[in-house]
Design a protein around this motif. Structure first.
Motif, PDB file in Angstrom:
ATOM      1  N   LEU A  85       0.831  -1.198   0.000  1.00  0.00           N
ATOM      2  CA  LEU A  85       0.000   0.000   0.000  1.00  0.00           C
ATOM      3  C   LEU A  85       0.870   1.255   0.000  1.00  0.00           C
ATOM      4  CD1 LEU A  85      -2.717   1.467   0.220  1.00  0.00           C
ATOM      5  CD2 LEU A  85      -2.581   1.182   2.710  1.00  0.00           C
ATOM      6  N   ARG A  86       1.925   1.262   0.812  1.00  0.00           N
ATOM      7  CA  ARG A  86       2.825   2.425   0.853  1.00  0.00           C
ATOM      8  C   ARG A  86       3.468   2.657  -0.510  1.00  0.00           C
ATOM      9  NH1 ARG A  86       3.913   0.374   6.036  1.00  0.00           N
ATOM     10  NH2 ARG A  86       5.719  -0.801   5.274  1.00  0.00           N
ATOM     11  N   GLN A  87       3.841   1.565  -1.183  1.00  0.00           N
ATOM     12  CA  GLN A  87       4.459   1.680  -2.500  1.00  0.00           C
ATOM     13  C   GLN A  87       3.460   2.255  -3.521  1.00  0.00           C
ATOM     14  OE1 GLN A  87       7.797   1.101  -3.448  1.00  0.00           O
ATOM     15  NE2 GLN A  87       6.957   2.238  -5.178  1.00  0.00           N
ATOM     16  N   LYS A  88       2.226   1.794  -3.433  1.00  0.00           N
ATOM     17  CA  LYS A  88       1.188   2.311  -4.355  1.00  0.00           C
ATOM     18  C   LYS A  88       0.913   3.786  -4.084  1.00  0.00           C
ATOM     19  CE  LYS A  88      -0.980  -2.239  -4.787  1.00  0.00           C
ATOM     20  NZ  LYS A  88      -2.078  -3.118  -4.323  1.00  0.00           N
ATOM     21  N   GLN A  89       0.910   4.154  -2.795  1.00  0.00           N
ATOM     22  CA  GLN A  89       0.707   5.562  -2.446  1.00  0.00           C
ATOM     23  C   GLN A  89       1.837   6.426  -2.990  1.00  0.00           C
ATOM     24  OE1 GLN A  89       0.437   4.944   1.780  1.00  0.00           O
ATOM     25  NE2 GLN A  89      -1.801   5.148   1.813  1.00  0.00           N
ATOM     26  N   GLU A  90       3.057   5.919  -2.912  1.00  0.00           N
ATOM     27  CA  GLU A  90       4.218   6.644  -3.443  1.00  0.00           C
ATOM     28  C   GLU A  90       4.120   6.804  -4.960  1.00  0.00           C
ATOM     29  OE1 GLU A  90       6.995   8.211  -2.332  1.00  0.00           O
ATOM     30  OE2 GLU A  90       6.090   8.109  -0.336  1.00  0.00           O
ATOM     31  N   ASP A  91       3.724   5.738  -5.628  1.00  0.00           N
ATOM     32  CA  ASP A  91       3.577   5.791  -7.088  1.00  0.00           C
ATOM     33  C   ASP A  91       2.530   6.823  -7.490  1.00  0.00           C
ATOM     34  OD1 ASP A  91       5.478   3.823  -7.314  1.00  0.00           O
ATOM     35  OD2 ASP A  91       4.031   2.182  -7.611  1.00  0.00           O
ATOM     36  N   ILE A  92       1.409   6.819  -6.776  1.00  0.00           N
ATOM     37  CA  ILE A  92       0.329   7.770  -7.069  1.00  0.00           C
ATOM     38  C   ILE A  92       0.784   9.200  -6.792  1.00  0.00           C
ATOM     39  CG2 ILE A  92      -1.948   8.545  -6.274  1.00  0.00           C
ATOM     40  CD1 ILE A  92      -2.649   5.534  -5.940  1.00  0.00           C
ATOM     41  N   ARG A  93       1.515   9.370  -5.686  1.00  0.00           N
ATOM     42  CA  ARG A  93       2.042  10.694  -5.353  1.00  0.00           C
ATOM     43  C   ARG A  93       3.009  11.179  -6.433  1.00  0.00           C
ATOM     44  NH1 ARG A  93       4.042   9.378  -0.543  1.00  0.00           N
ATOM     45  NH2 ARG A  93       1.933   9.326   0.336  1.00  0.00           N
ATOM     46  N   GLY A  94       3.838  10.252  -6.937  1.00  0.00           N
ATOM     47  CA  GLY A  94       4.783  10.598  -7.999  1.00  0.00           C
ATOM     48  C   GLY A  94       4.075  11.003  -9.284  1.00  0.00           C
ATOM     49  N   LYS A  95       2.989  10.316  -9.621  1.00  0.00           N
ATOM     50  CA  LYS A  95       2.229  10.654 -10.831  1.00  0.00           C
ATOM     51  C   LYS A  95       1.534  12.012 -10.682  1.00  0.00           C
ATOM     52  CE  LYS A  95       1.604   5.930 -12.443  1.00  0.00           C
ATOM     53  NZ  LYS A  95       0.726   4.776 -12.633  1.00  0.00           N
ATOM     54  N   LYS A  96       1.067  12.275  -9.470  1.00  0.00           N
ATOM     55  CA  LYS A  96       0.430  13.576  -9.231  1.00  0.00           C
ATOM     56  C   LYS A  96       1.448  14.708  -9.405  1.00  0.00           C
ATOM     57  CE  LYS A  96      -0.948  16.849  -5.968  1.00  0.00           C
ATOM     58  NZ  LYS A  96      -0.169  17.699  -5.038  1.00  0.00           N
ATOM     59  N   ASP A  97       2.670  14.514  -8.890  1.00  0.00           N
ATOM     60  CA  ASP A  97       3.722  15.519  -9.047  1.00  0.00           C
ATOM     61  C   ASP A  97       4.114  15.682 -10.517  1.00  0.00           C
ATOM     62  OD1 ASP A  97       3.744  15.900  -6.320  1.00  0.00           O
ATOM     63  OD2 ASP A  97       5.444  14.567  -5.956  1.00  0.00           O
ATOM     64  N   LYS A  98       4.141  14.579 -11.237  1.00  0.00           N
ATOM     65  CA  LYS A  98       4.488  14.633 -12.665  1.00  0.00           C
ATOM     66  C   LYS A  98       3.411  15.374 -13.449  1.00  0.00           C
ATOM     67  CE  LYS A  98       6.169  11.749 -16.449  1.00  0.00           C
ATOM     68  NZ  LYS A  98       6.442  10.364 -16.911  1.00  0.00           N
ATOM     69  N   ILE A  99       2.152  15.172 -13.084  1.00  0.00           N
ATOM     70  CA  ILE A  99       1.046  15.898 -13.723  1.00  0.00           C
ATOM     71  C   ILE A  99       1.223  17.404 -13.501  1.00  0.00           C
ATOM     72  CG2 ILE A  99      -1.435  16.389 -13.552  1.00  0.00           C
ATOM     73  CD1 ILE A  99      -1.821  13.374 -12.958  1.00  0.00           C
ATOM     74  N   LYS A 100       1.607  17.765 -12.294  1.00  0.00           N
ATOM     75  CA  LYS A 100       1.817  19.181 -11.971  1.00  0.00           C
ATOM     76  C   LYS A 100       2.912  19.783 -12.852  1.00  0.00           C
ATOM     77  CE  LYS A 100       3.283  22.242  -8.220  1.00  0.00           C
ATOM     78  NZ  LYS A 100       3.713  22.320  -6.795  1.00  0.00           N
ATOM     79  N   VAL A 101       4.027  19.086 -12.989  1.00  0.00           N
ATOM     80  CA  VAL A 101       5.146  19.580 -13.798  1.00  0.00           C
ATOM     81  C   VAL A 101       4.742  19.707 -15.267  1.00  0.00           C
ATOM     82  CG1 VAL A 101       7.458  19.034 -14.659  1.00  0.00           C
ATOM     83  CG2 VAL A 101       6.923  18.703 -12.242  1.00  0.00           C
ATOM     84  N   MET A 102       4.029  18.707 -15.771  1.00  0.00           N
ATOM     85  CA  MET A 102       3.603  18.736 -17.171  1.00  0.00           C
ATOM     86  C   MET A 102       2.654  19.902 -17.432  1.00  0.00           C
ATOM     87  SD  MET A 102       3.122  14.692 -18.137  1.00  0.00           S
ATOM     88  CE  MET A 102       2.727  15.063 -19.845  1.00  0.00           C
ATOM     89  N   ILE A 103       1.750  20.165 -16.498  1.00  0.00           N
ATOM     90  CA  ILE A 103       0.822  21.288 -16.658  1.00  0.00           C
ATOM     91  C   ILE A 103       1.583  22.614 -16.602  1.00  0.00           C
ATOM     92  CG2 ILE A 103      -1.015  22.564 -15.473  1.00  0.00           C
ATOM     93  CD1 ILE A 103      -2.354  19.924 -14.852  1.00  0.00           C
ATOM     94  N   GLN A 104       2.552  22.713 -15.693  1.00  0.00           N
ATOM     95  CA  GLN A 104       3.364  23.928 -15.619  1.00  0.00           C
ATOM     96  C   GLN A 104       4.112  24.166 -16.931  1.00  0.00           C
ATOM     97  OE1 GLN A 104       5.684  23.058 -12.069  1.00  0.00           O
ATOM     98  NE2 GLN A 104       4.540  24.570 -10.894  1.00  0.00           N
ATOM     99  N   ASN A 105       4.664  23.096 -17.487  1.00  0.00           N
ATOM    100  CA  ASN A 105       5.384  23.223 -18.760  1.00  0.00           C
ATOM    101  C   ASN A 105       4.444  23.620 -19.894  1.00  0.00           C
ATOM    102  OD1 ASN A 105       7.789  22.521 -17.540  1.00  0.00           O
ATOM    103  ND2 ASN A 105       7.644  20.359 -18.084  1.00  0.00           N
ATOM    104  N   GLU A 106       3.256  23.013 -19.908  1.00  0.00           N
ATOM    105  CA  GLU A 106       2.282  23.319 -20.956  1.00  0.00           C
ATOM    106  C   GLU A 106       1.865  24.792 -20.894  1.00  0.00           C
ATOM    107  OE1 GLU A 106       0.536  21.735 -23.366  1.00  0.00           O
ATOM    108  OE2 GLU A 106       1.448  19.758 -23.224  1.00  0.00           O
ATOM    109  N   LEU A 107       1.699  25.305 -19.681  1.00  0.00           N
ATOM    110  CA  LEU A 107       1.259  26.690 -19.504  1.00  0.00           C
ATOM    111  C   LEU A 107       2.416  27.670 -19.438  1.00  0.00           C
ATOM    112  CD1 LEU A 107      -1.640  26.233 -16.911  1.00  0.00           C
ATOM    113  CD2 LEU A 107      -1.752  26.259 -19.398  1.00  0.00           C
TER     114      LEU A 107
END
Length: 254
Positions: free
Chosen positions: A217-239
């Motif tokens: 569960l901790r590993q899945k939470q980390e993976d999800i957290r990492g994807k959320k951070d990556k989404i943030k970076v991609m949106i920042q780059n797009e904008l």
């Protein structure tokens, strides 16, 4: 006048007229060529003007479309990220292995427990089940109370997930394919963990033993957290947010 004189006169006249005829023919040909060239040039200029206007119109239309698309992206992306951030915050709470609950062990009446459950929008049926357990066995009642809260947290989080997914589908037209795929993975990963958490909360079922379950569960939470951070970076780059911040700094410093 004899034949000799006639022939001589004809030759003389022909000799005099030939250069004139050649000159006239030459001028005629030059005039025809020039007329044809001028007409061809005018036609070409006309066609070129039409083509130029068509290209300019297409260019202006593309610029206008791009401006509208870019403007829409600047409107859509913050809305999407706000939903994703809100969902992730709910998910972190719902899937946390460390939860705190109010202590009602010394209560002799069910009133405060019922009030607390209603405040957290637990269903009437669940509240009745908690009450039944609590009246016959307080310890089991407290466990049922905690289970009801955990399950309600999962329901609220999954409702947020569905809302975020619907909103994403409405706005997917304005997201790039890579960002779109990442958001889908993020939402699906959350859904899978919520399903597992539901089985754990309602039925006490674990994938493997308890220790192994929480490790995964901790590993899945980390993976999800990492994807959320990556989404943030991609949106920042797009904008182009970082560049806009730098430009704002430069403007303010002048």
């Amino acid at each position: 006048m004899n034949i000799i004189d006639v022939i001589g006169a004809y030759v003389t006249i022909s000799a005099l007229l030939s250069p004139l005829i050649v000159f006239l023919i030459k001028k005629y040909i030059e005039a025809k060529v020039k007329h044809g060239f001028d007409k061809g040039l005018e036609d070409h200029k006309h066609d070129l003007q039409l083509l130029t206007k068509e290209v300019e119109y297409d260019y202006q239309r593309r610029i206008h479309d791009f401006s509208l698309f870019s403007s829409k992206k600047h409107e859509v992306y913050p809305q999407l990220y706000s939903l994703i951030s809100d969902l992730h915050m709910k998910f972190e709470i719902a899937s946390s292995a460390y939860k705190e609950y109010p202590d009602f062990r010394t209560d002799t009446k069910f009133d405060r427990i019922e009030e607390y459950l209603k405040k957290h929008e637990v269903s009437d049926d669940s509240i009745e089940q908690v009450k039944t357990e609590w009246l016959f066995d307080k310890q089991k009642g407290i466990q049922k109370f905690q289970t009801s809260l955990d399950f309600q947290e999962i329901l609220v989080t999954d409702k947020k997930r569905v809302e975020a997914y619907k909103e994403f589908l409405n706005k997917e037209l304005f997201t790039g394919s890579e960002l779109s795929d990442l958001i889908k993975e993020f939402l699906n990963d959350i859904r899978m963990v919520l399903v597992e958490e539901t089985d754990k909360v309602l039925y006490g079922e674990y994938e493997g033993n308890r220790q192994e379950y929480y490790k995964k569960l901790r590993q899945k939470q980390e993976d999800i957290r990492g994807k959320k951070d990556k989404i943030k970076v991609m949106i920042q780059n797009e904008l182009n947010i970082d560049n806009n911040k730098e430009m704002a700094k430069d403007t303010n410093s002048k």
